[in-house]
Scaffold this active site. Sequence first.
Site, mmCIF file in Angstrom:
data_model
loop_
_atom_site.group_PDB
_atom_site.id
_atom_site.type_symbol
_atom_site.label_atom_id
_atom_site.label_comp_id
_atom_site.label_asym_id
_atom_site.label_seq_id
_atom_site.Cartn_x
_atom_site.Cartn_y
_atom_site.Cartn_z
ATOM 1 N N SER A 36 -21.145 -73.306 -20.640
ATOM 2 C CA SER A 36 -21.874 -72.331 -21.455
ATOM 3 C C SER A 36 -20.996 -71.213 -21.994
ATOM 4 O O SER A 36 -21.389 -70.522 -22.931
ATOM 5 C CB SER A 36 -23.020 -71.714 -20.645
ATOM 6 N N ASP A 326 -27.020 -61.758 -20.067
ATOM 7 C CA ASP A 326 -28.005 -62.172 -19.071
ATOM 8 C C ASP A 326 -27.318 -62.173 -17.706
ATOM 9 O O ASP A 326 -26.173 -61.733 -17.598
ATOM 10 C CB ASP A 326 -28.659 -63.524 -19.427
ATOM 11 N N HIS A 329 -24.022 -64.471 -18.121
ATOM 12 C CA HIS A 329 -23.172 -64.581 -19.310
ATOM 13 C C HIS A 329 -22.876 -63.232 -19.962
ATOM 14 O O HIS A 329 -23.751 -62.367 -20.022
ATOM 15 C CB HIS A 329 -23.852 -65.482 -20.344
#
Length: 351
Positions: A36, A326, A329
């Site tokens: 990610s 978040d 991340h």
Amino acid sequence: MGHIKSPFTLLFVIMTTSLAVTFAGKIPAIIVFGDSTVDAGNNNYIPTVARSNFEPYGRDFVGGKPTGRFCNGKIATDFMSEAIGLKPIIPAYLDPSYNISDFATGVTFASAATGYDNATSDVLSVLPLWKQLEYYKEYQTKLEAYQGKDQATETVTSSLYLISVGTNDFLENYFAFPGRSSQYSVDLYQDFLAGIAKDFVTKLHGLGARKISLGGLPPMGCMPLERATNIGTGGECVGRFNDIAVQFNDKLEGLVQKLSKELSGSVLVFSNPYEPFMRIIKNPSSFGFEVAAAACCATGMFEMGYSCQRNNPFTCSNADKYVFWDSFHPTQKTHRIMANFLMNDTFSHFL
């Protein structure tokens, strides 16, 4: 009235101009593999819950739209592409709105929630590294049809290859489920992962890649999710996880040194995000941040993905004040700072 640019924005503009001139024509494309940290939306097109193609993700992206990046805006690889004079974003390979003419100057095969270990990608049914490599082979075929054999070969050998993966192997697999932890000690699991990294880089080299950056782990014990569950410490970083990141990075760095001697004609570099990221976390105000222990989205402690909801009243109004978007991340601003550091630290080796 125009917006006043921050010193960080001005510095990025200066660096972008300088790097674009330095690398002009020398790197025709950036090709990306990983999780990610570098996924631009591939997971939107596979059956998995590991997605971020909904608001408030992407609210600071061009047009304010969610793209599948686990961020409020651009990610580090986008900034890198722009900085060396290529396109301002690197598209996801599975995104049908792009084609080989777009991918010829940059593409990411990355998949959020994946890892070196196939067992990690199985947790949320995402693309394992071997599948990303299969897509890359398919890409090579399309590239040759688009550019012709000679130019495609030049693109493949001259492009910059970035690999960013590994955090999920520990936080979402080894320490989350009993499988691997019952098979391996932490140290032996690191060796197991490093072996997979070696095989991946070797296969990539066999397919023509010559300029390869193998990324290390960040201080993963300082992610808001880990701090929030570190009961009894007042939300301090989880030292054990940070120690593991340092240990694994040492193994990867040794691997890169070894492979540099074994893989002919290659330029291999270990890109270590640990120290620069830790400097941001320890001294956020020095980088223009106000909050490092909690994230912007929702309560900032536990939420990511679908739990990071559009209308949550606790979500911050200005993500630039936060190191993390978040609970797992970084924000666009953090990505930009990290991209600047890694370009200065890494890219010079590829000249």
